[in-house]
Design an enzyme around this catalytic site. Structure first.
Site, PDB file in Angstrom:
ATOM      1  N   ASP A 132      -7.980 -11.611  -4.126  1.00 43.49           N
ATOM      2  CA  ASP A 132      -7.803 -10.480  -3.211  1.00 43.49           C
ATOM      3  C   ASP A 132      -8.004 -10.944  -1.760  1.00 43.49           C
ATOM      4  OD1 ASP A 132      -7.411  -7.697  -2.710  1.00 43.49           O
ATOM      5  OD2 ASP A 132      -9.559  -7.517  -2.320  1.00 43.49           O
ATOM      6  N   ASN A 142       0.785  -1.238   0.000  1.00 40.03           N
ATOM      7  CA  ASN A 142       0.000   0.000   0.000  1.00 40.03           C
ATOM      8  C   ASN A 142       0.817   1.288   0.000  1.00 40.03           C
ATOM      9  OD1 ASN A 142      -2.441  -1.216  -0.214  1.00 40.03           O
ATOM     10  ND2 ASN A 142      -3.002  -1.042   1.942  1.00 40.03           N
ATOM     11  N   TRP A 185     -10.057  -7.653  12.029  1.00 44.30           N
ATOM     12  CA  TRP A 185      -9.343  -7.256  10.807  1.00 44.30           C
ATOM     13  C   TRP A 185      -7.840  -7.425  11.022  1.00 44.30           C
ATOM     14  CZ3 TRP A 185      -6.361  -2.459  10.685  1.00 44.30           C
ATOM     15  CH2 TRP A 185      -5.642  -2.313   9.481  1.00 44.30           C
ATOM     16  N   GLU A 211      -2.956  -0.585  -7.759  1.00 47.20           N
ATOM     17  CA  GLU A 211      -4.351  -0.709  -7.301  1.00 47.20           C
ATOM     18  C   GLU A 211      -4.950   0.694  -7.272  1.00 47.20           C
ATOM     19  OE1 GLU A 211      -5.712  -3.275  -3.744  1.00 47.20           O
ATOM     20  OE2 GLU A 211      -5.622  -1.257  -2.910  1.00 47.20           O
TER      21      GLU A 211
HETATM   22  O1  SFD Z   1      -5.609  -4.173   2.849  1.00 45.16           O
HETATM   23  C1  SFD Z   1       6.035  -9.602  19.908  1.00 45.16           C
HETATM   24  N1  SFD Z   1      -1.550  -4.117   6.193  1.00 45.16           N
HETATM   25  C2  SFD Z   1      -1.351  -3.778   4.856  1.00 45.16           C
HETATM   26  N2  SFD Z   1      -0.213  -3.265   4.360  1.00 45.16           N
HETATM   27  C3  SFD Z   1       0.029  -3.213   3.007  1.00 45.16           C
HETATM   28  O2  SFD Z   1       1.090  -2.753   2.558  1.00 45.16           O
HETATM   29  N3  SFD Z   1      -0.923  -3.683   2.128  1.00 45.16           N
HETATM   30  C4  SFD Z   1      -2.129  -4.179   2.549  1.00 45.16           C
HETATM   31  O3  SFD Z   1      -2.920  -4.681   1.751  1.00 45.16           O
HETATM   32  C5  SFD Z   1      -2.428  -4.047   3.945  1.00 45.16           C
HETATM   33  N4  SFD Z   1      -3.686  -4.441   4.483  1.00 45.16           N
HETATM   34  C6  SFD Z   1      -3.620  -5.275   5.593  1.00 45.16           C
HETATM   35  C7  SFD Z   1      -2.563  -5.062   6.518  1.00 45.16           C
HETATM   36  C8  SFD Z   1      -2.555  -5.848   7.688  1.00 45.16           C
HETATM   37  C9  SFD Z   1      -3.550  -6.829   7.881  1.00 45.16           C
HETATM   38  C10 SFD Z   1      -3.532  -7.653   9.117  1.00 45.16           C
HETATM   39  C11 SFD Z   1      -4.545  -7.049   6.905  1.00 45.16           C
HETATM   40  C12 SFD Z   1      -4.568  -6.272   5.768  1.00 45.16           C
HETATM   41  C13 SFD Z   1      -5.572  -8.114   7.081  1.00 45.16           C
HETATM   42  C14 SFD Z   1      -0.725  -3.456   7.211  1.00 45.16           C
HETATM   43  C15 SFD Z   1       0.673  -4.029   7.443  1.00 45.16           C
HETATM   44  O4  SFD Z   1       0.639  -5.400   7.548  1.00 45.16           O
HETATM   45  C16 SFD Z   1       1.262  -3.384   8.709  1.00 45.16           C
HETATM   46  O5  SFD Z   1       1.287  -1.987   8.513  1.00 45.16           O
HETATM   47  C17 SFD Z   1       2.672  -3.875   9.069  1.00 45.16           C
HETATM   48  O6  SFD Z   1       2.738  -5.280   9.131  1.00 45.16           O
HETATM   49  C18 SFD Z   1       3.118  -3.292  10.401  1.00 45.16           C
HETATM   50  O7  SFD Z   1       4.407  -3.752  10.699  1.00 45.16           O
HETATM   51  P1  SFD Z   1       4.931  -3.912  12.242  1.00 45.16           P
HETATM   52  O8  SFD Z   1       6.300  -4.518  12.167  1.00 45.16           O
HETATM   53  O9  SFD Z   1       4.715  -2.670  12.956  1.00 45.16           O
HETATM   54  O10 SFD Z   1       3.919  -4.989  12.893  1.00 45.16           O
HETATM   55  P2  SFD Z   1       3.758  -6.566  12.550  1.00 45.16           P
HETATM   56  O11 SFD Z   1       4.158  -6.872  11.160  1.00 45.16           O
HETATM   57  O12 SFD Z   1       2.379  -6.947  12.940  1.00 45.16           O
HETATM   58  O13 SFD Z   1       4.812  -7.289  13.529  1.00 45.16           O
HETATM   59  C19 SFD Z   1       4.665  -7.309  14.926  1.00 45.16           C
HETATM   60  C20 SFD Z   1       5.675  -8.309  15.474  1.00 45.16           C
HETATM   61  O14 SFD Z   1       5.796  -8.212  16.879  1.00 45.16           O
HETATM   62  C21 SFD Z   1       5.733  -9.496  17.458  1.00 45.16           C
HETATM   63  N5  SFD Z   1       5.284  -9.311  18.841  1.00 45.16           N
HETATM   64  N6  SFD Z   1       7.273 -10.146  19.983  1.00 45.16           N
HETATM   65  C22 SFD Z   1       7.775 -10.335  21.218  1.00 45.16           C
HETATM   66  N7  SFD Z   1       7.108 -10.019  22.375  1.00 45.16           N
HETATM   67  C23 SFD Z   1       5.861  -9.480  22.319  1.00 45.16           C
HETATM   68  N8  SFD Z   1       5.216  -9.154  23.453  1.00 45.16           N
HETATM   69  C24 SFD Z   1       5.277  -9.249  21.035  1.00 45.16           C
HETATM   70  N9  SFD Z   1       4.079  -8.745  20.625  1.00 45.16           N
HETATM   71  C25 SFD Z   1       4.105  -8.781  19.272  1.00 45.16           C
HETATM   72  C26 SFD Z   1       4.807 -10.262  16.531  1.00 45.16           C
HETATM   73  O15 SFD Z   1       4.942 -11.670  16.663  1.00 45.16           O
HETATM   74  C27 SFD Z   1       5.311  -9.769  15.182  1.00 45.16           C
HETATM   75  O16 SFD Z   1       6.469 -10.451  14.812  1.00 45.16           O
HETATM   76  S1  SFD Z   1      -5.109  -3.621   4.068  1.00 45.16           S
HETATM   77  O17 SFD Z   1      -6.063  -3.786   5.107  1.00 45.16           O
HETATM   78  O18 SFD Z   1      -4.727  -2.233   3.914  1.00 45.16           O
HETATM   79  P1  AMP Z   2      -8.116  -1.022   2.460  1.00 50.73           P
HETATM   80  O1  AMP Z   2      -8.362  -2.272   1.687  1.00 50.73           O
HETATM   81  O2  AMP Z   2      -9.369  -0.346   2.898  1.00 50.73           O
HETATM   82  O3  AMP Z   2      -7.134  -1.217   3.554  1.00 50.73           O
HETATM   83  O4  AMP Z   2      -7.429   0.019   1.456  1.00 50.73           O
HETATM   84  C1  AMP Z   2      -6.216  -0.214   0.801  1.00 50.73           C
HETATM   85  C2  AMP Z   2      -5.648   1.118   0.377  1.00 50.73           C
HETATM   86  O5  AMP Z   2      -6.610   1.825  -0.424  1.00 50.73           O
HETATM   87  C3  AMP Z   2      -5.328   2.059   1.525  1.00 50.73           C
HETATM   88  O6  AMP Z   2      -4.202   2.807   1.129  1.00 50.73           O
HETATM   89  C4  AMP Z   2      -6.542   2.950   1.628  1.00 50.73           C
HETATM   90  O7  AMP Z   2      -6.246   4.198   2.204  1.00 50.73           O
HETATM   91  C5  AMP Z   2      -6.968   3.078   0.167  1.00 50.73           C
HETATM   92  N1  AMP Z   2      -8.419   3.244  -0.010  1.00 50.73           N
HETATM   93  C6  AMP Z   2      -9.390   2.369   0.308  1.00 50.73           C
HETATM   94  N2  AMP Z   2     -10.605   2.831  -0.029  1.00 50.73           N
HETATM   95  C7  AMP Z   2     -10.406   4.045  -0.592  1.00 50.73           C
HETATM   96  C8  AMP Z   2     -11.258   5.039  -1.141  1.00 50.73           C
HETATM   97  N3  AMP Z   2     -12.586   4.875  -1.180  1.00 50.73           N
HETATM   98  N4  AMP Z   2     -10.695   6.168  -1.608  1.00 50.73           N
HETATM   99  C9  AMP Z   2      -9.354   6.355  -1.556  1.00 50.73           C
HETATM  100  N5  AMP Z   2      -8.501   5.455  -1.060  1.00 50.73           N
HETATM  101  C10 AMP Z   2      -9.003   4.313  -0.581  1.00 50.73           C
END
Ligand code: SFD
Ligand code: AMP
Length: 630
Positions: A350, A62, A216, A126
């Site tokens: 997706d 993203n 989520w 995307e």
């Molecule tokens: O569609 C301990 N994210 C998305 N990012 C994208 O680039 N594209 C997407 O499509 C994304 N989407 C999405 C995303 C996440 C999820 C769950 C879904 C969909 C369903 C976001 C990214 O994944 C997110 O921004 C990054 O992963 C964040 O990275 P970071 O490193 O801050 O967090 P992490 O990857 O979750 O890792 C955490 C680690 O810590 C460990 N941990 N270890 C030791 N002791 C403890 N007490 C601990 N607590 C946690 C974990 O095991 C892990 O290794 S969409 O929705 O936008």
């Molecule tokens: P999401 O699947 O909602 O996590 O969205 C994936 C990426 O698309 C993120 O960067 C969002 O900010 C962006 N996004 C989702 N919906 C919209 C929308 N309606 N308009 C603009 N950006 C969007």
């Protein structure tokens, strides 16, 4: 006391967490460590191949700015993020991540991640900032590079980091326990890079019954980053900014591909498009109400206004969107059929790449996306430093991106270092730098690790640890096992006992307080001063009972501490909503007693917990932009 062996690990840089930010940190730290003869150790509560938010994979990257091809400028990205967060953002941090994120994406590709390409070999977008990937094995690919860089002997998996190890005001490492064997771990370090992700299940989820726990964001991200930084005395920022994603209802499938790639509309139960019928409401949230794209919280808000008026359900018009794309090919039936098949495949992939349960739910409900519309809803609140969330530690920006105005406020020596020297933060652990996602979190991990090594070279003194502090922490951390052992025989049902509380019950109580008093799903994201003050009283009772958490085994011991971590995240959140006397992010939360945005609050609401007094300090810090200087 429970009989646990103590193992000590002495290192220079300790990376806590094994997710996207930690993997980025590992790769970069390994490079600089070799040059400076520095030892780097990583510890993860799970197994790095599938730990953290990317465990199930993702279907898009993203954050990709496209600087190489001149697609966008740094200023474009910074403007986008500032507007999406209703003005509250640290532009120096956002720009620092944005200028490094493309190289992280190029590394992912080099390591084997398949990024979609068009017929000319260009990345398939995307949306403006998002790239499509075949990302089922995304985390495996990224973790492999991190493991190769650090070497397996420097990686400790399945160890739950519980507390920072402090010597007065200085952080000298971390302590935790193995979730597989009775071993208490003491990690002594010169610097600690916190990357333990965000917090899930602080609020009551929509899921219940068989679906309970479905969320989520990953349920195993339980607020450890926030707890670690709060307890070590770091100043925190944007603790009031929760993220409420709109998702396909009940299995939390992502919507981005539908809105951006397939250009779908969302409509209410009366077939009205709330983005059009409610457009007038955006006037109330100027200037952000008038920017493009409309900020995520305002998109939510327009939808919620319909829901609150009983105009649900809300639907993603998948059938309309697919028909509109396929329509272009209708003159050739063979091509049309092929295109329809392709679109159907993309729609399912997706979900299969990152939210498998949504595909299962669609299959179970006989949903064919090309034939029927599909319900979407606003999810419960999450705490993340990325996406359109912003909560995390208050960290220093890079020196070269400061203006004379911002330097005084935002720079203290090492980029992405918290206010406690030697603690660095990245990904969901660092605040006010939204929209970093998987790629930006990895990039931020790389930046923070390089700076942490520089800090260690400048501060080479070995960590000085007081054994008394270690002994006290060990006793405190293992106490839930002792409590259970002492009392469990005196009840006919070990789940219920006047002398203790099990972690699951404790979590339900926390979630109920947050849901009802702090603007959760059941309260339609509304709260007020009076509700928050009452919620705080109840949270304080909960804090007293946290001393009575009981664990029957190692797994429950982890659950006890996960929920304690969540509770601290909850308190920081509640107190900061109370502190910010306005509503700035309707659609995330609405303060009914201060229902409008106020010029006075174009400011950061920060907080700090003082170990000596047990008091919270609330701090207002100025928002200063650098975008004109970019
Ligand atoms: O569609 C301990 N994210 C998305 N990012 C994208 O680039 N594209 C997407 O499509 C994304 N989407 C999405 C995303 C996440 C999820 C769950 C879904 C969909 C369903 C976001 C990214 O994944 C997110 O921004 C990054 O992963 C964040 O990275 P970071 O490193 O801050 O967090 P992490 O990857 O979750 O890792 C955490 C680690 O810590 C460990 N941990 N270890 C030791 N002791 C403890 N007490 C601990 N607590 C946690 C974990 O095991 C892990 O290794 S969409 O929705 O936008
Ligand atoms: P999401 O699947 O909602 O996590 O969205 C994936 C990426 O698309 C993120 O960067 C969002 O900010 C962006 N996004 C989702 N919906 C919209 C929308 N309606 N308009 C603009 N950006 C969007």
């Amino acid at each position: 006391m429970a009989n646990f062996e103590t193992r000590e690990v002495v290192t220079d840089l300790l990376i806590v967490g094994g997710g996207m930010a930690a993997c980025g940190a590992a790769v970069e730290a390994a490079y600089w460590a070799k040059k400076h003869n520095v030892k780097v150790t990583l510890v993860d509560k799970a197994a790095m191949d599938r730990s953290g938010a990317v465990a199930m994979g993702l279907s898009a990257i993203n954050q990709y700015v496209g600087l190489r091809d001149g697609q966008n400028t740094l200023k474009d990205y910074v403007d986008y993020v500032r507007n999406d967060l209703m003005g509250i953002t640290r532009e120096d941090l956002v720009a620092n991540i944005a200028r490094h994120v493309d190289s992280t994406v190029h590394l992912f590709e080099k390591w084997g991640l398949p990024i979609w390409k068009d017929e000319n070999g260009a990345y398939v977008h995307e949306g403006r900032w998002q790239l499509m990937i075949n990302g089922e094995s995304y985390k495996v690919v990224v973790a492999e590079a991190a493991k190769n860089a650090l070497g397996i002997d420097n990686i400790y998996e399945r160890i739950f980091i519980t507390e920072p190890l402090m010597n007065g005001d200085k952080c000298v490492g971390a302590v935790g326990f193995s979730v597989r064997e009775n071993v208490f771990y003491v990690f002594k370090a010169k610097a600690v890079l916190v990357a333990m992700g965000g917090a899930v299940h602080v609020f009551k989820p929509r899921s219940s019954g068989e679906g309970l726990g479905r969320a989520w964001y990953p349920p195993w991200n339980s607020g450890s980053s926030a707890y670690f930084t709060i307890k070590s005395g770091c100043e925190m920022t944007c603790q009031e900014v929760r993220f409420i994603p709109v998702r396909f209802k009940d299995a939390y499938g992502p919507v981005g591909a539908w809105f951006l790639l397939f250009k779908a509309r969302a409509t209410n139960g009366l077939d009205e498009n709330y983005m059009q019928t409610r457009a007038g409401e955006l006037e109330n949230w100027k200037p952000y109400g008038k920017v493009k794209p409309v900020p995520a919280n305002l998109r939510n808000w327009l939808m919620l206004l319909d829901v609150m008026e009983g105009k649900g359900p809300i639907y993603m018009r998948t059938e309309e969107a697919i028909a509109a794309i396929a329509d272009k090919y209708k003159d050739d039936p063979k091509v049309f059929k092929k295109k329809m098949k392709e679109l159907e495949t993309e729609a399912w992939e997706d979900f299969l790449d990152m939210t498998i349960s949504q595909a299962i739910l669609w299959a179970g409900m006989n949903v064919a996306p090309e034939e029927v519309k599909s319900e979407i809803a606003a999810a419960e609140p999450y705490f993340i430093g990325s996406h359109s969330g912003a909560s995390g530690a208050w960290v220093s920006g890079p020196e070269d991106l400061q203006t004379p105005e911002t330097k005084k406020e935002y720079f203290w020596g090492y980029a992405h270092m918290a206010t406690i020297p030697g603690i660095f933060c990245a990904g969901d652990a660092s605040g006010a730098s939204s929209h970093k996602f998987s790629s930006g979190s990895h990039a931020e991990g790389r930046i923070a690790a390089k700076e942490a090594i520089r800090y260690i070279v400048d501060h080479p003194a070995a960590p000085s640890v007081d054994q008394k502090v270690v002994d006290e922490l060990k006793a405190k951390i293992l106490n839930p096992i002792d409590i259970y052992e002492k009392h469990y025989k005196y009840t006919s049902d070990p789940e219920i006992h006047p002398e203790y509380i099990k972690p699951k019950m404790f979590m339900f109580r926390l979630q109920k307080i947050m849901d009802e008093y702090c603007g959760g799903v059941s309260s339609q994201f509304k709260t007020s001063k009076a509700l928050l003050e009452k919620g705080l009283v109840l949270l304080n009772f909960l804090r007293e009972d946290a001393e009575k958490l009981a664990a029957k085994d190692l797994h429950e011991l982890m659950r006890c501490w996960e929920n304690t971590h969540r509770m601290w995240q909850a308190e920081a959140h509640l107190r900061t909503i109370l502190f910010r006397k306005e509503t700035r992010w309707p659609g995330y939360y609405f303060r009914a007693d201060t229902p409008r945005m106020s010029e006075d609050w174009l400011a950061f609401a920060n907080c700090k917990w003082h170990a000596k007094t047990g008091e919270w300090e609330m701090i207002k810090r100025p928002v200063k932009y650098i975008n004109e200087a970019l």
